[in-house]
Design a protein around this motif. Structure first.
Motif, mmCIF file in Angstrom:
data_model
loop_
_atom_site.group_PDB
_atom_site.id
_atom_site.type_symbol
_atom_site.label_atom_id
_atom_site.label_comp_id
_atom_site.label_asym_id
_atom_site.label_seq_id
_atom_site.Cartn_x
_atom_site.Cartn_y
_atom_site.Cartn_z
ATOM 1 N N ASN A 142 24.503 47.199 43.664
ATOM 2 C CA ASN A 142 24.546 46.113 45.152
ATOM 3 C C ASN A 142 26.210 45.861 45.512
ATOM 4 O O ASN A 142 26.760 44.898 46.041
ATOM 5 C CB ASN A 142 24.658 44.422 44.888
ATOM 6 C CG ASN A 142 22.556 44.262 44.732
ATOM 7 O OD1 ASN A 142 22.373 44.490 45.817
ATOM 8 N ND2 ASN A 142 22.385 43.531 43.619
ATOM 9 N N ALA A 143 26.378 47.398 44.827
ATOM 10 C CA ALA A 143 28.787 47.327 44.512
ATOM 11 C C ALA A 143 29.074 46.878 46.472
ATOM 12 O O ALA A 143 27.985 47.490 47.128
ATOM 13 C CB ALA A 143 28.430 48.976 44.029
ATOM 14 N N GLN A 144 29.997 46.519 46.645
ATOM 15 C CA GLN A 144 30.926 46.038 48.074
ATOM 16 C C GLN A 144 31.898 47.468 47.528
ATOM 17 O O GLN A 144 32.778 46.864 46.522
ATOM 18 C CB GLN A 144 30.708 44.684 48.210
ATOM 19 C CG GLN A 144 29.524 44.448 48.607
ATOM 20 C CD GLN A 144 29.998 43.277 48.454
ATOM 21 O OE1 GLN A 144 30.095 42.158 48.538
ATOM 22 N NE2 GLN A 144 28.918 42.598 50.301
ATOM 23 N N GLY A 154 34.504 37.653 43.673
ATOM 24 C CA GLY A 154 33.956 38.865 43.044
ATOM 25 C C GLY A 154 34.869 39.643 42.976
ATOM 26 O O GLY A 154 35.932 39.843 43.362
ATOM 27 N N GLN A 155 33.385 41.414 43.101
ATOM 28 C CA GLN A 155 34.889 42.269 42.357
ATOM 29 C C GLN A 155 34.277 43.642 42.459
ATOM 30 O O GLN A 155 32.792 44.366 42.984
ATOM 31 C CB GLN A 155 35.013 42.760 41.626
ATOM 32 C CG GLN A 155 33.939 42.505 39.917
ATOM 33 C CD GLN A 155 33.662 41.610 38.558
ATOM 34 O OE1 GLN A 155 34.823 42.759 38.226
ATOM 35 N NE2 GLN A 155 32.985 41.310 38.076
ATOM 36 N N ASN A 156 34.006 45.378 43.126
ATOM 37 C CA ASN A 156 34.129 46.188 43.275
ATOM 38 C C ASN A 156 33.460 46.429 41.914
ATOM 39 O O ASN A 156 33.263 45.706 40.828
ATOM 40 C CB ASN A 156 34.956 46.998 43.888
ATOM 41 C CG ASN A 156 35.773 47.572 42.876
ATOM 42 O OD1 ASN A 156 36.209 47.353 41.466
ATOM 43 N ND2 ASN A 156 37.025 47.981 43.326
ATOM 44 N N TYR A 157 32.937 47.696 41.909
ATOM 45 C CA TYR A 157 31.527 48.939 41.039
ATOM 46 C C TYR A 157 32.549 48.754 38.918
ATOM 47 O O TYR A 157 32.084 48.691 38.144
ATOM 48 C CB TYR A 157 31.463 49.574 41.399
ATOM 49 C CG TYR A 157 32.785 50.611 41.190
ATOM 50 C CD1 TYR A 157 32.428 51.770 40.373
ATOM 51 C CD2 TYR A 157 33.150 51.172 42.180
ATOM 52 C CE1 TYR A 157 33.556 52.858 40.162
ATOM 53 C CE2 TYR A 157 34.041 52.002 42.265
ATOM 54 C CZ TYR A 157 34.474 53.124 40.999
ATOM 55 O OH TYR A 157 35.234 53.558 41.044
ATOM 56 N N ALA A 158 34.215 48.998 39.517
ATOM 57 C CA ALA A 158 35.025 49.554 38.632
ATOM 58 C C ALA A 158 35.133 48.037 37.855
ATOM 59 O O ALA A 158 35.784 48.128 36.986
ATOM 60 C CB ALA A 158 36.032 50.246 38.715
ATOM 61 N N GLY A 159 35.059 46.111 38.490
ATOM 62 C CA GLY A 159 35.497 45.345 38.225
ATOM 63 C C GLY A 159 37.058 45.126 38.541
ATOM 64 O O GLY A 159 37.524 43.710 38.002
ATOM 65 N N GLU A 160 37.492 45.619 39.946
ATOM 66 C CA GLU A 160 38.465 45.016 40.055
ATOM 67 C C GLU A 160 38.029 44.030 41.208
ATOM 68 O O GLU A 160 37.231 44.586 42.082
ATOM 69 C CB GLU A 160 39.480 45.936 40.980
ATOM 70 C CG GLU A 160 39.550 47.370 40.086
ATOM 71 C CD GLU A 160 39.694 48.555 40.499
ATOM 72 O OE1 GLU A 160 40.245 48.927 39.842
ATOM 73 O OE2 GLU A 160 39.954 48.834 41.655
ATOM 74 N N ALA A 161 39.044 43.005 41.266
ATOM 75 C CA ALA A 161 38.559 41.883 42.355
ATOM 76 C C ALA A 161 39.337 42.110 43.487
ATOM 77 O O ALA A 161 40.051 43.025 43.180
ATOM 78 C CB ALA A 161 40.139 40.771 41.762
ATOM 79 N N PHE A 162 38.596 41.676 44.707
ATOM 80 C CA PHE A 162 38.812 41.863 45.906
ATOM 81 C C PHE A 162 40.287 41.355 46.379
ATOM 82 O O PHE A 162 40.829 40.070 45.703
ATOM 83 C CB PHE A 162 38.042 41.037 47.100
ATOM 84 C CG PHE A 162 36.763 41.881 46.301
ATOM 85 C CD1 PHE A 162 36.356 43.594 46.241
ATOM 86 C CD2 PHE A 162 35.099 42.132 46.253
ATOM 87 C CE1 PHE A 162 35.668 44.614 46.232
ATOM 88 C CE2 PHE A 162 34.143 42.084 46.104
ATOM 89 C CZ PHE A 162 33.918 43.796 46.339
ATOM 90 N N LYS A 163 40.687 41.856 47.500
ATOM 91 C CA LYS A 163 41.823 40.975 48.078
ATOM 92 C C LYS A 163 41.437 40.562 49.023
ATOM 93 O O LYS A 163 40.236 40.486 49.328
ATOM 94 C CB LYS A 163 42.849 42.430 49.443
ATOM 95 C CG LYS A 163 43.183 42.991 47.675
ATOM 96 C CD LYS A 163 44.054 44.199 48.448
ATOM 97 C CE LYS A 163 44.279 45.612 47.521
ATOM 98 N NZ LYS A 163 45.322 46.546 48.425
#
Length: 809
Positions: A638-640, A580-589
């Motif tokens: 649903n942003a995380q 998944g990714q955050n609201y900005a489209g950055e992949a999670f660590k």
């Protein structure tokens, strides 16, 4: 006065000589002439009190032997004794024996020396650890097939967790999956050292295929670093022994339980080099939920071939198939937990049953390079599938009126694994290096289709139910065929799931190296290890394509205060790839986990039982949590974000073994404090982790009268308890406790020759017990027809079981 001084002087000289006396050690491995491992063989220095006994791998070790020349004698019932003259000097001497005996005679030795029912001294080779458990710097518990039989356990969700401190099971989908947790986190399932972790599977293993189950508490870098820091559990399946350990059993019990299991174990060649094991089981079981049922069958053949005295190859296939009327056995109420009775059934007999299956093919290669070094390799292929549908809640009113929806439930998972490892001992002066290295590779692909059908499944319109609405307090069953949605299955599930989030592809490669440095005559053991893991999660965009390169160190220290008493400390790490990714489209660590652990291990009464006390603290960081920024929510409702942190700490106590003749005991207690340490919502900080339990204690006692002169010889009594207090529901947003779990079981058995008859009553007090619970708070969204509600799953009410077992030897 002179006599007194002379006495003191002589005493000093004698003591100093004893202290300065140099000692050495001897160890080795004992087999028969045809290569069979000789377990339970006595090894003794002739004319002295120095002695030892071989373990399940045929290995022995005798320490602190004064320098000198001795005669070493090996002996056991059914085996010819053999002597060898050796000289003990500095360091460790290796003395192996090969006894001129065959497999059939060896069987008598193993039976006559098999004293331990609940206590285990060493893990299986699939965990790779070569040292005895008392020397391993980690809390590891083993549940044997004998314990499962004593408790009349038929699968891994059937009361298994009572045998391990701090371990629980969260109910889900009619107990098709284990969902086992310890130390505040869910732990993955392994089979024979291979990672079987899937989003929905694997199916709960049937007891007919299980030889033992090994629970590793905390990160297990020697097996896998990419997982939860709470640990793993490893199912060790039955393999050929070369002896006639065959048996057949028939069982029956409450809620229309019927079961048959056959275990065939023997040779396919006269020389004993080609062996087989075949386990078959079939079970039909009703349910305390109206109309629900669960039928299964198991087919598990194994073939092993000994190429030479050092090399063995094994092929194993396990197939499980389950048919269940409904997957979900959830109860719902707007009032509270236990509001509706256990007989409540969310599904309907008009719906088609669901079918689940898995196929597991594994190939093993084992080769001993010499007396110290061995190489192991194995590859596994697992295919899991589900075809069916499931009923769920849309809304519920205070009066119990419920709107239900029916959705497609179809899953497919293919898990491929490969492992290669090498292990052995090397010496540098007086120091022994117990080295283990290996490479692990895996690929997991999953597909799922949970397409919703009608959002309001209505019953037939009748004078007594003019609206056709389902009510939890007065349930009516029999959905008209016209009201049941029809799903389009014309395309394959791989194609259908390509358009949703249920298509996943994870690949990993790990390299591991460990050196257990054994010093001070092997009393002090320092473990230095590390794993490098490269994992790739395939995404549908470049932003969701995740590639992680993680190094996970492991440092352990174990010291033998005496031969049967040790203390240890451990630091280990884990990581968990996050899609998944955050609201900005950055992949999670990846989520990182750190475990610090200290413990004491003690064998008592000549090794008949042992006790372990462990204390730990686990920290998880980069945990996903809800993004509360209004600007971010405007982009993605649903942003995380990765701001969360969890800390879990606790104390564990385990006792297992034969306390007195005929009485075997398992006792454990765990204090677990798992809380949210960091979160975007300050109100959640300090709250307990969902589904965690603060206080857990379990006990199981098994007594069998062993007096040939008594008419009650062979009669046994067994029973146990499970107590769980301060249980936290599956939601941090609405902190809530589940009712205490208090369960007592009791049974009796009679063993005569080759026949055993056992009976057991579970949940003796017939309490309403919950294996899971959560609360959904609709808040301002509540209406007259849609209320906040409780969700929970009942454990089995009081039920009895009876089993008749016949052993062919």
């Amino acid at each position: 006065m002179q006599r007194l001084l002379l006495f003191i002087f002589l005493t000093f000289i004698t003591t100093a000589t004893a202290v300065a006396q140099e000692t050495g050690s001897v160890r080795g491995r004992i087999t028969t002439s045809d290569g069979t491992i000789a377990e339970g063989v006595t090894v003794k220095f002739k004319g002295t009190t120095f002695a030892g006994m071989t373990n399940e791998d045929g290995e022995y070790s005798i320490r602190k032997v004064p320098y000198g020349t001795y005669t070493l004698v090996v002996s056991a019932v059914g085996l010819y004794p053999k002597e060898k003259q050796i000289t003990i000097g500095k360091g460790v001497l290796v003395a192996d024996f090969s006894l001129n005996e065959n497999r059939s005679q060896l069987a008598d030795v193993q039976i006559s020396t098999n004293r331990k029912k609940f206590k285990v001294d060493k893990v299986s080779p699939s965990l790779r650890l070569q040292s005895p458990l008392i020397e391993v710097p980690q809390n590891i518990k083993v549940v044997t097939s004998r314990v499962l039989a004593d408790q009349m356990v038929f699968d891994v969700v059937d009361g298994l967790t009572r045998n391990v401190s701090g371990t629980t099971r969260t109910g889900h989908w009619d107990a098709q999956y284990a969902n086992i947790s310890t130390r505040g986190t869910t732990i993955p399932a392994f089979r024979n050292g291979m990672n079987m972790k899937m989003p929905w599977g694997p199916l709960a293993d049937d007891a007919s295929t299980i030889e033992r189950i090994e629970f590793v508490k905390g990160p297990s870098g020697f097996m896998m670093a990419n997982g939860e820091p709470g640990g793993i559990y490893n199912i060790v399946t039955k393999k050929p022994t070369g002896e006639n350990h065959s048996s057949v059993s028939l069982s029956g019990g409450g809620y229309n339980l019927g079961r048959a299991a056959v275990d065939l174990d023997g040779k396919l060649s006269k020389d004993g080099r080609l062996l087989y094991r075949l386990n078959l089981a079939a079970q039909s079981k009703g349910s305390f939920n109206k109309y629900n049922f669960n039928d299964r069958y198991i087919f598990a053949p194994v073939i092993s071939y000994q190429i030479d005295s050092a090399t063995t190859i094994t092929a194993e296939y396990t197939h499980q198939h389950v048919t269940a009327q409904a997957l979900g056995n959830y109860s719902f109420s707007a009032i509270g937990f236990k509001d509706v009775p256990p007989s409540f059934f969310l599904g309907d007999p008009a719906l088609d049953p669901s079918k689940l299956s898995d196929h597991n093919i594994t190939l093993y290669f084992n080769h001993r390079l010499d007396n110290n070094w061995k190489v192991n390799g194995q590859v596994a292929y697992v295919k899991y599938g589900l075809e069916g549908g499931s009923m769920w809640l849309s809304s519920i009113a205070k009066n119990g009126d419920m709107l239900r929806y029916y959705n497609l439930s179809e899953e497919l998972a293919i898990n491929k694994n490969a492992q290669m490892s090498i292990m052995g001992d090397a010496k540098t002066g007086s120091i022994i290096h117990r080295i283990m290295g290996g490479v692990d590779m895996g690929n997991l692909k999953t597909w799922g289709d949970f397409s919703p059908g009608n959002s309001d499944i209505r019953l037939a319109i009748t004078p007594t139910n003019p609206t056709g609405i389902f009510n939890v307090y007065n349930p009516i069953y029999g959905i008209p065929t016209a009201n049941i949605p029809i799903f389009d299955r014309s395309r394959s599930i791989q194609v259908r799931s390509g358009s949703n989030t249920y298509a996943t592809n994870l690949t990993y490669t790990g390299v591991y190296l460990q050196d257990e440095i054994r010093m001070l005559e092997e009393k002090l053991r320092l473990t230095l290890a590390g794993r490098f893991t490269h994992s790739v999660t395939v995404g549908k965009t470049n932003a969701t394509q995740i590639s992680d390169n993680v190094f996970s160190p492991r440092v352990g220290l174990s010291y033998s205060i005496t031969n049967d008493f040790s203390a240890y400390g451990l630091y280990d790490q884990s990581f968990l790839p996050v899609a998944g990714q955050n609201y900005a489209g950055e992949a999670f660590k990846p989520i990182r986990g750190n475990n610090i652990e200290f413990g004491l291990k003690k064998d008592l009464f000549d090794g008949k039982w042992n006790a372990t006390v462990a204390a730990y603290k686990i920290n998880k960081k980069n945990v996903l949590t809800a993004d509360l920024d209004p600007e971010h929510l405007a982009i993605n409702p649903n942003a995380q974000i990765q701001l969360g942190g969890i800390e879990s700490k606790g104390i564990e106590v385990d006792i297992a073994g034969e306390v007195v003749k005929g009485l075997d005991v398992l006792l454990n207690y765990a204090f677990t404090d798992a809380r949210v340490k960091k979160d975007a919502n300050p109100l959640l900080i300090g709250r307990h982790v969902p589904n965690s339990v603060k206080h857990i204690t379990n006990g199981w006692l098994s007594y069998r009268l062993k007096n040939a002169n008594s008419v009650l010889n062979g009669f046994g009594l067994t029973g146990g308890y499970q107590l769980q207090f301060d249980r936290y529901a599956g939601s941090t947003a609405s902190p809530m406790k589940l009712p205490a779990y208090v369960r007592f079981d009791a049974g009796a058995s009679y063993e005569k020759g080759k026949i055993t008859i056992s009976a057991l009553v579970n949940n003796l007090l017939d309490r309403r017990l919950l294996t899971q619970g959560s609360y959904t708070n609709l808040g301002s969204r509540e209406t007259a027809t849609s209320s906040s509600y409780y969700t929970y799953i009942y454990d089995m009410p009081r039920n009895a079981r009876v089993t008749l077992t016949y052993r062919f030897q």
